[in-house]
Design a protein around this motif. Structure first.
Motif, mmCIF file in Angstrom:
data_model
loop_
_atom_site.group_PDB
_atom_site.id
_atom_site.type_symbol
_atom_site.label_atom_id
_atom_site.label_comp_id
_atom_site.label_asym_id
_atom_site.label_seq_id
_atom_site.Cartn_x
_atom_site.Cartn_y
_atom_site.Cartn_z
ATOM 1 N N LEU A 35 0.788 -1.095 0.007
ATOM 2 C CA LEU A 35 0.029 -0.119 0.003
ATOM 3 C C LEU A 35 0.784 1.349 0.025
ATOM 4 N N ASP A 36 0.479 2.298 -0.614
ATOM 5 C CA ASP A 36 0.868 3.668 -0.491
ATOM 6 C C ASP A 36 0.917 4.275 0.675
ATOM 7 N N VAL A 37 -0.441 4.188 1.201
ATOM 8 C CA VAL A 37 -0.955 4.726 2.260
ATOM 9 C C VAL A 37 -1.539 3.477 3.137
ATOM 10 N N ILE A 40 -6.255 3.920 7.328
ATOM 11 C CA ILE A 40 -6.803 4.753 8.638
ATOM 12 C C ILE A 40 -8.314 5.154 8.360
ATOM 13 N N LYS A 41 -9.164 5.347 9.261
ATOM 14 C CA LYS A 41 -10.458 5.640 8.906
ATOM 15 C C LYS A 41 -10.779 7.088 9.242
ATOM 16 N N THR A 42 -11.454 7.736 8.237
ATOM 17 C CA THR A 42 -11.900 9.160 8.307
ATOM 18 C C THR A 42 -13.042 9.180 9.623
ATOM 19 N N PRO A 43 -12.790 9.944 10.630
ATOM 20 C CA PRO A 43 -13.988 10.054 11.629
ATOM 21 C C PRO A 43 -15.138 10.856 10.984
ATOM 22 N N ILE A 63 -15.877 10.046 -6.647
ATOM 23 C CA ILE A 63 -14.736 8.971 -6.720
ATOM 24 C C ILE A 63 -13.768 9.131 -5.258
ATOM 25 N N ASP A 64 -13.758 7.974 -4.528
ATOM 26 C CA ASP A 64 -13.050 7.943 -3.247
ATOM 27 C C ASP A 64 -11.673 7.147 -3.548
ATOM 28 N N LEU A 65 -10.561 7.941 -3.694
ATOM 29 C CA LEU A 65 -9.172 7.291 -3.869
ATOM 30 C C LEU A 65 -8.792 6.829 -2.735
ATOM 31 N N GLY A 66 -8.747 5.312 -2.492
ATOM 32 C CA GLY A 66 -8.207 4.690 -1.511
ATOM 33 C C GLY A 66 -9.465 4.808 -0.485
ATOM 34 N N SER A 67 -10.428 3.810 -0.854
ATOM 35 C CA SER A 67 -11.713 3.993 -0.337
ATOM 36 C C SER A 67 -11.844 3.425 1.180
ATOM 37 N N GLY A 68 -10.975 2.487 1.665
ATOM 38 C CA GLY A 68 -11.187 2.032 2.854
ATOM 39 C C GLY A 68 -12.317 1.108 2.977
ATOM 40 N N GLY A 70 -15.206 2.445 2.678
ATOM 41 C CA GLY A 70 -16.205 2.767 1.955
ATOM 42 C C GLY A 70 -17.023 3.853 2.513
ATOM 43 N N ARG A 71 -16.672 4.230 3.762
ATOM 44 C CA ARG A 71 -17.404 5.231 4.533
ATOM 45 C C ARG A 71 -17.789 6.594 3.931
ATOM 46 N N ILE A 72 -16.791 6.975 2.756
ATOM 47 C CA ILE A 72 -17.183 8.367 2.364
ATOM 48 C C ILE A 72 -18.177 8.292 1.232
ATOM 49 N N PRO A 73 -18.104 7.455 0.225
ATOM 50 C CA PRO A 73 -19.080 7.288 -0.887
ATOM 51 C C PRO A 73 -20.303 6.860 -0.070
ATOM 52 N N LEU A 89 -6.641 -0.622 -3.222
ATOM 53 C CA LEU A 89 -5.675 -1.532 -3.493
ATOM 54 C C LEU A 89 -5.712 -2.948 -2.758
ATOM 55 N N ASP A 90 -6.339 -2.859 -1.578
ATOM 56 C CA ASP A 90 -6.669 -4.025 -0.634
ATOM 57 C C ASP A 90 -7.816 -4.763 -0.925
ATOM 58 N N PRO A 91 -7.960 -5.844 -1.293
ATOM 59 C CA PRO A 91 -9.248 -6.671 -1.737
ATOM 60 C C PRO A 91 -10.262 -6.653 -0.562
ATOM 61 N N MET A 130 -10.224 12.121 -0.775
ATOM 62 C CA MET A 130 -8.972 11.236 -0.716
ATOM 63 C C MET A 130 -8.447 11.792 0.668
ATOM 64 N N TYR A 131 -7.997 10.600 1.278
ATOM 65 C CA TYR A 131 -7.366 10.503 2.771
ATOM 66 C C TYR A 131 -5.892 9.738 2.066
ATOM 67 N N LEU A 132 -5.003 10.345 1.828
ATOM 68 C CA LEU A 132 -3.795 9.646 1.298
ATOM 69 C C LEU A 132 -2.432 10.344 2.114
HETATM 70 C C1 LIG Z 1 -5.998 6.348 5.165
HETATM 71 S S1 LIG Z 1 -6.964 5.446 4.331
HETATM 72 C C2 LIG Z 1 -8.504 5.782 3.813
HETATM 73 C C3 LIG Z 1 -9.564 5.167 3.860
HETATM 74 C C4 LIG Z 1 -10.939 5.831 3.606
HETATM 75 N N1 LIG Z 1 -11.020 6.772 2.589
HETATM 76 C C5 LIG Z 1 -11.221 6.799 4.667
HETATM 77 O O1 LIG Z 1 -11.060 8.314 4.452
HETATM 78 O O2 LIG Z 1 -11.692 6.377 5.923
HETATM 79 C C6 LIG Z 1 -6.151 4.910 2.676
HETATM 80 C C7 LIG Z 1 -6.521 3.948 2.018
HETATM 81 O O3 LIG Z 1 -5.917 3.692 0.909
HETATM 82 C C8 LIG Z 1 -5.601 2.468 0.238
HETATM 83 N N2 LIG Z 1 -4.189 2.527 -0.389
HETATM 84 C C9 LIG Z 1 -3.211 2.668 -0.243
HETATM 85 N N3 LIG Z 1 -2.424 2.840 -1.436
HETATM 86 C C10 LIG Z 1 -3.323 2.507 -2.449
HETATM 87 C C11 LIG Z 1 -3.042 2.679 -3.938
HETATM 88 N N4 LIG Z 1 -2.170 2.671 -4.598
HETATM 89 N N5 LIG Z 1 -4.131 2.364 -4.728
HETATM 90 C C12 LIG Z 1 -5.461 2.481 -4.147
HETATM 91 N N6 LIG Z 1 -5.775 2.310 -2.634
HETATM 92 C C13 LIG Z 1 -4.694 2.426 -1.905
HETATM 93 C C14 LIG Z 1 -5.431 1.773 1.695
HETATM 94 O O4 LIG Z 1 -5.605 0.356 1.621
HETATM 95 C C15 LIG Z 1 -6.365 2.367 2.676
HETATM 96 O O5 LIG Z 1 -7.507 1.726 2.556
#
Ligand SMILES: C[S@@+](CC[C@H](N)C(=O)[O-])C[C@H]1O[C@@H](n2cnc3c(N)ncnc32)[C@H](O)[C@@H]1O
Length: 270
Positions: A35-37, A40-43, A63-68, A70-73, A89-91, A130-132
């Motif tokens: 994972l690049d990030v 961690i969940k957004t409150p 579009i939520d990038l890195g949606s964890g 799915g809480r934001i969408p 990226l994580d199934p 995004m929360y990256l």
């Molecule tokens: C800080 S969390 C944010 C989760 C969610 N968006 C939230 O705000 O609660 C970052 C998410 O990005 C995902 N992630 C990390 N690198 C990624 C990549 N290259 N492509 C897609 N998702 C990635 C992680 O698996 C993780 O779920």
């Protein structure tokens, strides 16, 4: 009884279990995507404010990038009827988010996909959340700037360096940022102003900061002030010897159209 160098059956079983656990966790670690990030969940108060800042609605596509999970969408779909896509990226996260969307009754509005966010087609988005990490935001920045003018970007925690956010708020100690994608207007424009006062306008642009100058047919330079761009909306004031004229209008790719102090105007990219 002679001392045995062989472990007792209990010890042998424990060692076998430990070896198995080690092997399976090593396999799990091997199968886990890098994972690049981290996750961690957004409150929820932060999620609420992100959606509020973006003024999200039923006509948006988020579009939520890195949606964890799915809480934001899911919050956007449940509260505002917004459709959207979450990629992670994580199934395991994709499974969690899909189940959570079903539980929240919004599965028909959302799609969750296991995908690298750098491969995601962002063109359909009207809002991106995004929360990256800052370096990921910066890698995304040139792609975001190519999106439809007016697309909103909401970020939890991290900014985009010299691309100044339009709004910045702190919610429960967390930073929340909003940007709106500006139309790309750098370059030369042939402006047809009311009363045949035509001129060539040169525009310089850095993100959503623009400056310009006007050159008349007889090669006089006229200062342009108060120039701004917000999504597709442009505004500027032409400071001529016989007065100040404010122009406001919309940019549509290679054209601008609008109304000003002196009437309707248009411009064409040269
Ligand atoms: C800080 S969390 C944010 C989760 C969610 N968006 C939230 O705000 O609660 C970052 C998410 O990005 C995902 N992630 C990390 N690198 C990624 C990549 N290259 N492509 C897609 N998702 C990635 C992680 O698996 C993780 O779920």
């Amino acid at each position: 009884m002679p001392h045995s160098f062989f472990p007792s059956s209990l010890l042998r079983n424990t060692l076998c279990l430990a070896a198995l656990l080690f092997a399976s966790s090593a396999t799990l670690a091997q199968n886990r995507p890098a994972l690049d990030v981290p996750y961690i969940k957004t409150p929820s108060a932060v999620t609420e404010r992100m959606l509020g800042l973006a003024q999200i609605g039923p006509d948006d596509y988020l579009i939520d990038l890195g949606s964890g999970d799915g809480r934001i969408p899911i919050a956007a779909a449940a509260q505002y009827g917004t459709r959207g896509l979450g990629v992670d990226l994580d199934p395991e996260r994709t499974e969690e988010a899909t189940a959570a969307a079903q539980a929240a009754g919004v599965a028909d509005k959302l799609v969750f996909r296991t995908e690298n966010l750098f491969d995601t087609d962002l063109s359909r988005a009207s809002v991106i959340s995004m929360y990256l990490f800052p370096e990921i935001n910066l890698r995304l920045r040139p792609h975001l700037l190519q999106l439809k003018p007016g697309t909103r970007i909401i970020s939890h925690a991290f900014h985009m360096d010299e691309w100044t956010p339009e709004r910045h708020e702190v919610v429960e100690g967390r930073d929340v940022f909003l940007w709106t994608i500006p139309a790309q207007v750098e370059g030369l424009w042939r402006v047809e102003a009311p009363g045949h006062r035509n001129f060539v306008m040169r525009v310089w642009q850095q993100f959503d900061r623009i400056q310009g100058t006007a050159i008349t047919a007889d090669e006089h330079s006229i200062p342009i002030t108060d120039m701004s761009i917000s999504g597709p909306d442009i505004r500027f004031t032409l400071n001529t010897v016989d007065g100040r004229y404010t122009f406001s209008g919309k940019v549509d790719d290679k054209l601008m159209n609008g109304n000003g102090d002196a009437g309707a105007w248009s411009a064409q990219r040269m």
